[in-house]
Design a protein around this motif. Structure first.
Motif, short mmCIF file in Angstrom:
data_model
loop_
_atom_site.label_atom_id
_atom_site.label_comp_id
_atom_site.label_asym_id
_atom_site.label_seq_id
_atom_site.Cartn_x
_atom_site.Cartn_y
_atom_site.Cartn_z
N MET A 1 -6.64 132.92 38.51
CA MET A 1 -7.00 132.04 37.42
C MET A 1 -7.60 130.77 38.01
O MET A 1 -7.09 130.21 38.96
CB MET A 1 -5.74 131.71 36.62
N LYS A 2 -8.70 130.34 37.44
CA LYS A 2 -9.37 129.13 37.91
C LYS A 2 -9.56 128.18 36.75
O LYS A 2 -10.01 128.59 35.68
CB LYS A 2 -10.72 129.49 38.52
N GLU A 3 -9.19 126.92 36.95
CA GLU A 3 -9.39 125.94 35.90
C GLU A 3 -10.83 125.44 35.96
O GLU A 3 -11.31 125.02 37.01
CB GLU A 3 -8.43 124.76 36.04
N ILE A 4 -11.53 125.54 34.83
CA ILE A 4 -12.91 125.09 34.76
C ILE A 4 -12.96 123.59 34.54
O ILE A 4 -13.76 122.89 35.14
CB ILE A 4 -13.67 125.84 33.65
N THR A 6 -11.51 120.03 31.78
CA THR A 6 -10.99 119.50 30.53
C THR A 6 -12.15 118.86 29.78
O THR A 6 -12.90 118.07 30.35
CB THR A 6 -9.88 118.47 30.80
N ARG A 19 -8.35 122.08 27.52
CA ARG A 19 -8.41 122.54 28.91
C ARG A 19 -8.85 124.00 28.91
O ARG A 19 -8.35 124.80 28.12
CB ARG A 19 -7.04 122.40 29.58
N ILE A 20 -9.79 124.34 29.77
CA ILE A 20 -10.30 125.71 29.83
C ILE A 20 -10.00 126.30 31.20
O ILE A 20 -10.25 125.66 32.23
CB ILE A 20 -11.82 125.75 29.56
N GLN A 21 -9.43 127.51 31.19
CA GLN A 21 -9.18 128.26 32.42
C GLN A 21 -9.88 129.61 32.29
O GLN A 21 -10.00 130.15 31.20
CB GLN A 21 -7.69 128.49 32.65
N ALA A 22 -10.33 130.15 33.41
CA ALA A 22 -11.03 131.43 33.40
C ALA A 22 -10.41 132.36 34.42
O ALA A 22 -9.95 131.94 35.47
CB ALA A 22 -12.50 131.24 33.73
N GLY A 23 -10.38 133.64 34.07
CA GLY A 23 -9.90 134.67 34.97
C GLY A 23 -10.89 135.82 34.99
O GLY A 23 -11.49 136.14 33.97
N LEU A 35 -11.39 133.82 29.05
CA LEU A 35 -11.30 132.37 28.94
C LEU A 35 -10.06 132.00 28.14
O LEU A 35 -9.84 132.52 27.06
CB LEU A 35 -12.54 131.79 28.25
N TYR A 36 -9.26 131.10 28.69
CA TYR A 36 -8.09 130.56 28.00
C TYR A 36 -8.40 129.11 27.65
O TYR A 36 -8.84 128.34 28.50
CB TYR A 36 -6.86 130.62 28.90
#
Length: 51
Positions: A1-4, A6, A19-23, A35-36
């Motif tokens: 998981m990588k945080e893109i 805020t 906040r957006i995180q991508a896996g 995308l979370y």
């Protein structure tokens, strides 16, 4: 998981941050990007949350 990152956002007329995180999921030849997106709920006490 990588945080893109805020991002500043306006939700129901109030300023907040998301906040957006991508896996990335790779299975054989199939690839997916998930995308979370998280919103700070303490700023929205009446936000409907499913439990």
């Amino acid at each position: 998981m990588k945080e893109i990152g805020t991002l500043d956002n306006i939700y129901e007329g109030q300023s907040t941050k998301i906040r957006i995180q991508a896996g990335i999921h790779i299975e054989d030849v199939d690839k997916e990007i998930v995308l979370y997106m998280f919103i700070l709920l303490s700023e929205f006490p009446n936000f409907p949350v499913l439990i």
